[in-house]
Write an enzyme that holds these catalytic residues in place. Structure first.
Site, short mmCIF file in Angstrom:
data_model
loop_
_atom_site.label_atom_id
_atom_site.label_comp_id
_atom_site.label_asym_id
_atom_site.label_seq_id
_atom_site.Cartn_x
_atom_site.Cartn_y
_atom_site.Cartn_z
N SER A 100 8.87 -36.92 -54.42
CA SER A 100 8.10 -36.61 -53.21
C SER A 100 6.66 -37.04 -53.43
CB SER A 100 8.15 -35.09 -52.94
OG SER A 100 7.23 -34.72 -51.94
N TYR A 139 7.37 -26.45 -56.37
CA TYR A 139 7.91 -27.68 -55.78
C TYR A 139 7.22 -28.91 -56.37
CZ TYR A 139 9.51 -30.95 -52.16
OH TYR A 139 10.07 -32.00 -51.49
#
Length: 266
Positions: A153, A166
Site C-alpha cells: 500500500s 496497518y
C-alpha cells in the site's frame, strides 16, 4: 557485425497456460487481479475467507476449470498448506502467487490504546500470511520459474494518524519483497505493488455491490484525474507475472494516480 535486434510481436495472452494463485481473490483488488489474469489467458486459484464471494466469482466468470476457489485463512499454516496442495492437485503446477489478502481498515485508534491482540491480528494476516503462502508455494514456483507479487500500500510510504498496525505490516511487505527477491532469484522474481485509493464498491459480492460515491474533489486529488479501480492493479499484475518483466525483481511499484508525488498544502 551482429544482426539487428528483431521486432518482437506483442503477446495478447501473456499468461496463457499459466496458473496464478491469489489470496483475498474473491472481492476488491484481488478479484480485479484474478479477472486480469483470466483475461490474459491464465488460470486462477483464489483463496478467501468469504465463501459466498468466492462461489459468486466462479458463477459469474463461467470459465470452467480455469478458475477454482477454496476457503483460506492465510494466518493459519495448516490452511495454507492445504490450499497449496489443492492447487497442485487440480492444476499440477504454480506459475504465480499474488499475496493480496489482508485487513483493509487502517484506522485503529491511538497507539497508546491499541490492544496487542489487534496489532498481532494485523501482523498475522497482512504480513505472516504472505510469508506462509510464499513459503509453501516456493518449491513449485521455483520449478516453474514463476513470480510472486506482494500487494502492499502507499501507506508503506506515508500515513494518517492512528494507522500504525496497518502501515507497519504494509511496510514489512515492501522489505519482504526485496529480501525474497535476493533469496529466491533467479528462479523466482518477487515484486510489490503499492496501490493508492482504489474504489472497490463494484467489485464486491453481488448483494453488496454498488456504484462508488465519488466527488469531483475525490478525483481531483489525483494528477491522473480520477480515483483508481481494481483493473489498474490487475494490469500491472499481469505484466509482473509475465515474461515481459523477466528483468524486473525486488521492486516496488506505486499505483496511485500520482497522489504520493503531489504537494499537499492546507
Amino acid at each position: 557485425m551482429s544482426k539487428a535486434p528483431a521486432i518482437t510481436a506483442y503477446d495478447p495472452q501473456p499468461l496463457r497456460d499459466r496458473v496464478v494463485l491469489i489470496t483475498g481473490g474473491a472481492q476488491g483488488v484481488g478479484r480485479g487481479i484474478a479477472q486480469a489474469v483470466l483475461g490474459a489467458g491464465g488460470s486462477v486459484f483464489i483463496g478467501d475467507l468469504d465463501e459466498e464471494a468466492g462461489q459468486a466469482c466462479l458463477q459469474e466468470w463461467q470459465v470452467g476449470d480455469r478458475a477454482l476457489f477454496r476457503r483460506l485463512d492465510v494466518s493459519r499454516e495448516a490452511d495454507v498448506r492445504r490450499w497449496i496442495k489443492a492447487a497442485l492437485d487440480h492444476f499440477g503446477a504454480i506459475h504465480g502467487l499474488v499475496n493480496n489478502a489482508g485487513i483493509a481498515d487502517p484506522h485503529q485508534g491511538p497507539l497508546h490504546k491499541l490492544p496487542l491482540e489487534t496489532w498481532n491480528r494485523y501482523v498475522a494476516t497482512n504480513l505472516t500470511g504472505a510469508f506462509l503462502c510464499s513459503k509453501h508455494a516456493l518449491p513449485s514456483l521455483t520449478t516453474a520459474g514463476g513470480a510472486i507479487i506482494h500487494i502492499a500500500s502507499t501507506r508503506a510510504l506515508q500515513s494518517e494518524p492512528d494507522t500504525e498496525a496497518y502501515a507497519a505490516t504494509k511496510g514489512g511487505l515492501v522489505a519482504l519483497t526485496h529480501a525474497m527477491a535476493v533469496s529466491a532469484g533467479p528462479a523466482v522474481r518477487v515484486n510489490a505493488i503499492l496501490p493508492g485509493w482504489i474504489a472497490t464498491d463494484e467489485w464486491k459480492k453481488p448483494q453488496e455491490r454498488h456504484h462508488p460515491k465519488l466527488s469531483r474533489k475525490d478525483h481531483a486529488q489525483h494528477p491522473a484525474g480520477r480515483v483508481g479501480m481494481p483493473e489498474d492493479i490487475g494490469a500491472l499484475a499481469v505484466y509482473l507475472l509475465s515474461d515481459a518483466s523477466r528483468f524486473v525483481t525486488g521492486q516496488r511499484f506505486v499505483v496511485d494516480g500520482g497522489m504520493t508525488i503531489k504537494m499537499q498544502y492546507v
